[in-house]
Design an enzyme around this catalytic site. Structure first.
Site, PDB file in Angstrom:
ATOM      1  N   HIS A  85     -14.533   0.938  -1.385  1.00  0.00           N
ATOM      2  CA  HIS A  85     -14.913   1.429  -0.050  1.00  0.00           C
ATOM      3  C   HIS A  85     -15.542   2.822  -0.117  1.00  0.00           C
ATOM      4  CE1 HIS A  85     -10.769   3.313   0.409  1.00  0.00           C
ATOM      5  NE2 HIS A  85     -11.435   4.176   1.130  1.00  0.00           N
ATOM      6  N   ASP A 229      -9.796  -2.709  -4.879  1.00  0.00           N
ATOM      7  CA  ASP A 229     -10.683  -1.744  -4.218  1.00  0.00           C
ATOM      8  C   ASP A 229     -11.219  -0.705  -5.219  1.00  0.00           C
ATOM      9  OD1 ASP A 229     -11.972  -0.037  -2.475  1.00  0.00           O
ATOM     10  OD2 ASP A 229     -10.347   0.037  -1.026  1.00  0.00           O
ATOM     11  N   SER A 659      -8.654   8.683  -1.263  1.00  0.00           N
ATOM     12  CA  SER A 659      -9.153   7.398  -1.735  1.00  0.00           C
ATOM     13  C   SER A 659      -9.916   7.593  -3.032  1.00  0.00           C
ATOM     14  CB  SER A 659     -10.074   6.778  -0.701  1.00  0.00           C
ATOM     15  OG  SER A 659      -9.301   6.061   0.206  1.00  0.00           O
TER      16      SER A 659
END
Ligand code: ARG
Ligand code: ASP
Length: 723
Positions: A85, A229, A659
Site C-alpha cells: 500500500h 502487504d 507502514s
C-alpha cells in the site's frame, strides 16, 4: 490495606507514567530511557548497535519511503522493502490494461527491467542533534520579525535556522543533503536532522493485489489478517554513491548498512522492535481535547462518511466500471472512517477522559505545591479555548466531511475560472488564452478517468441533504440559500439543476461553453462555479475564525507540556509522533478482543483459504497460490508444523507512517514488515492500551515465499542475507 494499595497505586502511577511497551522513543536517548527494559524483554544488542552517531548501525538501514511511509534496506545492492500500500501509487502508475501490475504483480527479473518512479524519494537520516538551546537563542534574536509569535512552531522558520546552522556552502557541496529542525513536546525541545534524499528509486517487485491487498477494506484495521502487504524497490545513486536525478548511468546504491533476515520465525512473547517514521499521535491531549475529538471530529466524520460510503457502494455494486473508478476513493474514505470508530470506541471503553483528567490533576496538584500557577492557568486556558471553538469546529468539520469530501464538484477549479473571467473582462486576450488552457487542464484533472458525474450527482444529493440537516440554516454557505428561494427546499432538484446547467456538469457542457462566444457570461453565472466558490469562501472564513484560537492554544499547550516535563523525572516522557525516526518495542502477542474470545499471535495460509471467495474481489486467491497450497510446497519458509506463516501481531506502539517499518528480533534481524493495526488499538494514538493495541505485521517468511516460490524471483532472495 485498601489505603496502602491506593498509595501504592499512586506511587506506581507516578513512577511509570508510561506503561510497559508503550512509546515511540528517540534513538539517541535509548540508554537513558528504555535500554534496560528492552534488555529485560529480550534485546541482545546495545544502544550503539541501533544508533551510532560515529559509525554504521541499524538506523542506517531504515528509510523514510516517500513522504508517509517507512522502508528498510535489505541487501548490499540497495534493495528496499516496504508495503504494497506504500508503493501502490507507483505500481498503479506503471499499470495499464495490457500490463496490469496491480492485478498480476510485477517482477523485474534483471536490474535493467526495474522501473523508475519520478517524484518518489527515499530518505536516510544521517545525523540527529539536539539544538534546543540554540533555537531558543534564535527565537529571542528574531523576535522583532515574529509579530504573531508563531516562529517557534513554524516549519519555514525552523528549516531556515537549520540551513543557517548547516551553512549554504555545506549544502551546496553535498547534493541530496537536506536539513530540518523539528519541534518536540509542543515546542519545548528541538532536534535537527541531517538527511540524505535519494530520488532515483526503481520498482523491483510487487505481488498481485490479491496477495498485497488481500482482504482489502473488509480486513483493513482487522486482526486476524492474511495480507502479503509488501513491495520491493531499489535505490540508485551516482558512481560515488551520492543522490542523483534518474539516469541510465546511475548504479544500485551500496548502502552503509542493510538488515539481515531471520527465517527462524517467532513465538508468542518473543521480543520485537520496530524502527520507523510514525506520523501523528496525541498522547498529551487534555481531557477536553479527547472529548472534542470524539464528540466533534470523529462523530462528524463517522456520520458523514456513512452517508457517502453507502451511496458510493450502491453505485459501485451496481456497475463494475464504477467499482474500478471509485475503488481508491472508497478505500481512502473507509480507512479513516474505521479509524475514527475505533478511536471513539477506545475513548469510551477505556475512559480516556478520566486518564487524561488524572494526568491534569496530577500536574495541577504539583503546580500548587510548587507554587507554579502558570501550569494550572495553561490547563484552564486549554479548557476555555476548546469550549469556545466548539461551534466553529463543528461547522468546519461538517463542511469538510459532507461537502468538500462528499460533493466532488465542490472542488472544481474556481480560482482559475475567476482569473479567466477577470482577464476576459479586461479584454486581455493573451492572458485569457493562457488561462483557458489552464482551466481545461485543471477541469480534466478534476474530471479524470476516475470521476463519474452520474455518481457525483447521486452521492451529492445525499451529502447536501445530510449537511442541511446537521447544520443550522444561518450557517449554510451562501449558495445553499438558493435551495429554499428557488427550489422550494428541494435540494435534489437543485443538484440536478447544477449538473444540467453548469459547464462543469459534463464534458459536453464544458466543450460547448469553452468554444462558445459567450464564455464570459457562462462562467460568471455558472451555478456550479457559484456553488463551489461559495463553499470555498465559507471554508476560508471558518479557517480564519478558527486560526484566532490556534496561537493561544499552542502556547497554552507548550506551557502545559513544560509543566509535565518539569514535574516528572527526566527521560520519563516520549514526544508525540511527528514523522521523525523512532523506536518502539514489545512482544509478539495475541489478545482478547471480547469476553470469551482469544486471538492468537500468528496467522497461516489456512486462513487465506478459509477466507477465499472467488465472487468477492477482496478475497480472491490467485490460482498459483492455491496450487502451492495444495501441494504444500512452501520450501524453507514453512513453520515447524509445515504450515506457511502469513502475519503476526505484536504489542509494539505504532501509528500511521510506521507502514513498511522493519520488525526485528532481539538480535536486530528482520522478522517482519509492519503494515497496520487492529481497530481496537487505534485509540493508542491518544492512549496506549497494552491489552488491546497490536501492530499487524507480515511474517518475513511469507514475503520470501511469495518472492521465491510464487513469483520465481529467487535471484532477489539470493541477494539478501538470510539467517
Ligand atoms: N489501515 C492501514 C494504514 O493506515 C492500511 C491502509 C491501506 N489499506 C486499505 N485497504 N485502505 O494506513
Ligand atoms: N496502516 C498504517 C500506515 O499506513 C499503519 C498504522 O496506522 O498502524 O502507516
Amino acid at each position: 490495606m485498601r489505603k496502602l494499595l491506593f498509595s501504592l497505586a499512586i506511587m506506581i502511577g507516578v513512577v511509570f507514567t508510561s506503561t510497559a511497551d508503550e512509546g515511540m522513543w528517540m534513538l539517541q536517548l535509548l540508554k537513558q530511557q528504555k535500554l534496560s527494559e528492552m534488555h529485560a524483554l529480550g534485546l541482545k544488542l546495545e544502544d550503539y548497535d541501533i544508533y551510532n552517531p560515529d559509525g554504521a548501525s541499524i538506523k542506517d538501514a531504515v528509510v523514510q519511503f516517500g513522504r508517509g511511509c517507512t522502508g528498510e534496506v535489505i541487501s548490499s545492492q540497495g534493495l528496499v522493502l516496504t508495503n504494497h500500500h506504500c508503493g501502490f501509487g507507483q505500481i498503479q502508475q506503471h499499470s495499464s490494461l495490457g500490463n496490469n501490475y496491480l492485478d498480476d504483480g510485477f517482477w523485474a527479473m534483471r536490474q535493467e527491467d526495474e522501473l523508475p518512479n519520478p517524484g518518489l524519494t527515499v530518505t536516510f537520516i544521517d545525523q540527529i542533534e539536539e539544538v534546543t538551546a540554540w533555537v531558543k537563542e534564535c527565537l529571542v534574536r528574531d523576535r522583532e520579525r515574529d509579530k504573531e509569535g508563531i516562529f517557534y512552531l513554524s516549519p519555514a522558520y525552523l528549516n531556515g535556522l537549520a540551513r543557517e546552522k548547516a551553512g549554504e556552502q555545506f549544502l551546496n557541496d553535498h547534493p541530496g543533503t537536506e536539513v530540518e529542525i523539528k519541534p518536540f513536546f509542543e515546542g519545548n525541545q528541538y532536534y535537527m536532522f541531517t538527511k540524505k534524499v535519494y530520488s532515483d528509486i526503481r520498482l523491483v517487485g510487487a505481488p498481485p493485489s490479491a496477495i498485497g491487498k488481500f482482504g482489502a477494506d473488509t480486513d483493513n484495521w482487522m486482526w486476524p489478517r492474511h495480507t502479503g502487504d509488501f513491495s520491493l524497490f531499489r535505490i540508485y545513486a551516482d558512481k560515488e554513491g551520492n543522490p542523483a536525478a534518474f539516469s541510465t548511468s546511475n548504479v544500485p546504491l551500496k548502502p552503509k548498512r542493510w538488515l539481515t533476515i531471520s527465517t527462524r520465525g517467532v513465538e508468542e512473547d518473543d521480543f520485537a522492535m520496530i524502527l520507523g517514521f510514525p506520523g501523528t499521535t496525541h498522547k498529551y491531549y487534555t481531557s477536553w481535547e479527547v472529548a472534542e475529538r470524539r464528540d466533534i471530529d470523529n462523530s462528524v466524520r463517522i456520520r458523514m462518511r456513512e452517508v457517502r460510503q453507502d451511496a458510493l457502494l450502491e453505485e459501485m455494486l451496481h456497475d463494475p466500471a464504477v467499482k474500478i473508478q471509485y475503488a481508491s476513493k472508497y478505500a481512502g474514505s473507509t480507512n479513516a472512517y474505521k479509524n475514527a470508530i475505533g478511536t471513539s470506541w477506545a475513548i469510551d471503553m477505556h475512559n480516556f477522559e478520566q486518564v487524561k483528567r488524572d494526568q491534569q490533576n496530577r500536574l495541577a496538584e504539583w503546580a500548587d505545591r510548587k507554587n507554579k500557577p502558570q501550569y494550572t492557568d495553561a490547563l484552564k486556558e486549554i479548557e476555555c479555548i476548546v469550549k469556545e471553538r466548539a461551534d466553529l469546529r463543528y461547522r468546519s468539520w461538517m463542511l469538510n466531511e459532507a461537502v468538500n469530501r462528499g460533493v466532488e464538484f465542490s472542488t472544481i477549479p474556481t480560482a482559475i475560472a475567476e482569473h479567466l473571467v477577470k482577464a476576459l473582462e479586461d479584454d486581455d486576450q493573451a492572458e485569457a488564452e493562457k488561462l483557458l488552457v489552464q482551466l481545461e487542464s485543471a477541469y480534466h484533472q478534476f474530471a479524470d478517468k476516475d470521476y463519474n458525474p452520474g455518481v457525483d450527482r447521486k452521492v451529492s444529493k445525499k451529502m447536501i441533504a445530510a449537511y442541511m440537516q446537521a447544520v443550522p440554516e444561518e450557517h449554510y454557505p451562501g449558495a445553499f440559500h438558493l435551495i429554499a428561494s428557488d427550489f422550494e427546499g428541494d435540494s435534489d432538484r437543485f443538484v440536478d439543476f447544477l449538473f444540467d446547467q453548469s459547464l462543469f456538469g459534463s464534458e459536453e457542457n464544458f466543450r460547448r461553453a469553452v468554444s462558445g462566444a459567450t464564455l464570459i457570461e457562462s462562467l460568471r453565472n455558472d451555478p456550479m462555479f457559484l456553488f463551489a466558490k461559495s463553499v470555498r469562501d465559507e471554508a476560508a472564513s471558518l479557517r480564519a475564525q478558527l486560526a484566532s484560537y490556534d496561537v493561544p492554544l499552542s502556547l497554552a499547550r507548550r506551557t502545559f507540556m513544560e509543566g509535565m516535563l518539569a514535574m516528572d523525572e527526566p527521560y520519563t516522557h516520549f514526544p508525540d509522533a511527528n514523522l521523525t525516526l523512532r523506536i518502539s518495542y514489545g512482544k509478539v502477542k495475541g489478545y482478547q478482543p471480547r469476553d470469551g474470545v482469544v486471538y492468537k499471535h500468528q496467522t497461516t495460509i489456512e486462513g487465506v483459504m478459509e477466507k477465499e471467495d472467488p465472487d468477492n474481489w477482496e478475497f480472491v486467491v490467485p490460482e498459483k497460490l492455491k496450487a502451492l497450497y495444495s501441494t504444500g510446497d512452501f520450501g524453507p519458509y514453512a513453520m515447524p508444523d509445515g504450515k506457511l506463516p502469513i502475519a503476526f501481531a505484536a504489542t509494539t506502539h505504532t501509528t500511521g507512517g510506521n507502514s513498511g517499518s522493519p520488525v526485528m528480533n532481539g538480535a536486530g534481524e528482520l522478522i517482519g514488515l509492519n503494515f497496520d493495526r487492529n481497530w481496537e488499538g487505534v485509540g493508542g494514538d491518544i492512549q496506549y492500551l497494552p491489552d488491546y493495541q497490536r501492530s499487524i505485521i507480515v511474517d518475513i517468511r511469507y514475503v520470501l515465499f511469495v518472492i521465491d516460490k510464487f513469483a520465481g524471483a529467487k535471484h532477489l532472495v539470493e541477494e539478501m542475507e538470510l539467517r
